[in-house]
Design an enzyme around this catalytic site. Structure first.
Site, PDB file in Angstrom:
ATOM      1  CD  GLN A  73     -14.164   1.037 -10.096  1.00  0.00           C
ATOM      2  OE1 GLN A  73     -14.328   0.392  -9.068  1.00  0.00           O
ATOM      3  NE2 GLN A  73     -14.431   0.544 -11.298  1.00  0.00           N
ATOM      4  CE1 TYR A  83      -2.483   3.926  -0.979  1.00  0.00           C
ATOM      5  CE2 TYR A  83      -2.109   3.893   1.384  1.00  0.00           C
ATOM      6  CZ  TYR A  83      -2.910   3.605   0.293  1.00  0.00           C
ATOM      7  OH  TYR A  83      -4.109   2.971   0.462  1.00  0.00           O
ATOM      8  CG  ASP A  96      -3.036   4.346 -12.418  1.00  0.00           C
ATOM      9  OD1 ASP A  96      -3.394   5.046 -13.378  1.00  0.00           O
ATOM     10  OD2 ASP A  96      -3.465   3.189 -12.236  1.00  0.00           O
ATOM     11  CG  HIS A 143     -11.809   4.532  -5.505  1.00  0.00           C
ATOM     12  ND1 HIS A 143     -11.865   3.332  -6.165  1.00  0.00           N
ATOM     13  CD2 HIS A 143     -13.085   4.786  -5.076  1.00  0.00           C
ATOM     14  CE1 HIS A 143     -13.099   2.867  -6.137  1.00  0.00           C
ATOM     15  NE2 HIS A 143     -13.864   3.727  -5.488  1.00  0.00           N
TER      16      HIS A 143
END
Length: 240
Positions: A89, A56, A92, A107
Site C-alpha cells: 500500500q 509530493y 515509496d 496506491h
C-alpha cells in the site's frame, strides 16, 4: 525439483514508518500538516495543483533521506527459498531499494509521474522534483503517479490474482482499515496460513489460521523469515 511455495506479502505504512517515513493516518487527521482532502484527492489537484505538486515533491525529497530497514531486507532474504510477491500500500520505493524482485504497488509510486491526459503515459522521476510545466509526450501536464482517495485502484485485480495463488500470506505494518487493499488478507483460502506482523494486532475475526506476531516489522519479520527459511530447508510446510 520441488515447486517453491508462493508467499504473498501485504505491506502497509508501518514498515515504512520504521525507516522514518511518516504515516498519513496521524491522530490529528493531518498528513505532514495538511488535510488529506487538500493534497490527496482529484478535487485537490483541480483546486490547487501547485500545492499538491509541492506536497509530493517534499515527500520525495524526504524519502530520499531514508533507507530500507531490516523488515524490507528480510523479505528479500525470503526469496532464497520462496516465490515472493510483495503487494504494498506504500508509494515509496523502499521495497525496490532493498532488493525485492516482484512488487505490486496498489496506491501508485512516488517516484513516477503520469500524464493528466493519458494515464497510460507513466514516467520515472529523476531526483525529487516534478514541476508545473513538466509535460508528457502529448503536451499535457504531469501529475504524481499516485492513486488518490476517490480514484480506482488499477493494480487491485493483479493483486487479487496473486493472493488467490498464495500458499502463505504475510500481513505487515497495516491496520487493515484501508479498502479495497485490506480485502487481500481475507480472500486467501481458509487453509492458507496468514501471518500478521504488527504491534497493534489488527482485527482478523473473520479468518481462521491466523498467526499473530505482535512486533514491529524490523524484529517480527526478521524472526518470521528465519522460521520460514528453516522450514523450507527441512521440507516442512509453513502451516505445520
Amino acid at each position: 525439483m520441488k515447486k517453491r511455495q508462493k508467499v504473498v506479502v501485504l505491506s502497509g505504512a508501518g514498515i515504512s514508518a520504521e525507516s522514518g517515513i511518516p504515516t498519513f493516518r496521524a491522530s490529528d487527521g493531518l498528513w505532514e500538516n495538511h488535510r488529506i482532502e487538500d493534497v490527496a484527492t482529484p478535487e485537490a489537484w483541480q483546486r490547487n495543483p501547485v500545492l499538491v505538486q509541492d506536497f509530493y515533491n517534499q515527500r520525495r525529497r524526504q524519502a530520499l533521506t531514508v533507507e530500507p530497514n531490516a523488515g524490507h531486507k528480510a523479505l528479500v532474504r525470503l526469496e532464497a527459498a520462496y516465490d515472493v510477491t510483495v503487494v504494498t500500500q506504500n508509494v515509496d520505493n523502499l521495497h525496490e531499494r532493498a532488493g525485492s524482485s516482484n512488487i505490486i504497488h496498489l496506491h501508485g509510486e512516488l517516484f513516477k509521474s503520469r500524464s493528466t491526459r493519458n494515464e497510460e503515459l507513466v514516467y520515472d522521476i529523476e531526483g525529487w522534483e516534478l514541476k508545473m510545466g513538466d509535460t508528457c509526450e502529448e503536451g499535457a501536464q504531469l501529475r504524481p503517479h499516485i492513486v488518490w482517495f476517490g480514484e480506482a485502484v488499477p493494480m487491485m485485480d493483479i493483486a487479487l490474482e496473486a493472493a488467490d495463488e498464495a500458499d502463505i500470506m504475510i500481513v505487515v505494518g497495516t491496520s487493515l482499515n484501508v479498502y479495497p487493499a485490506a480485502s487481500l488478507a481475507f480472500v486467501v483460502g481458509e487453509r492458507i496460513p496468514v501471518y500478521v506482523v504488527d504491534p497493534n494486532t489488527p482485527s482478523m475475526q473473520k479468518r481462521r489460521n491466523v498467526i499473530f506476531i505482535a512486533e514491529p516489522a524490523t524484529t517480527g519479520l526478521t524472526r518470521l523469515v528465519d522460521e520460514l527459511l528453516a522450514k523450507a530447508q527441512t521440507g516442512t510446510s509453513a502451516g505445520e
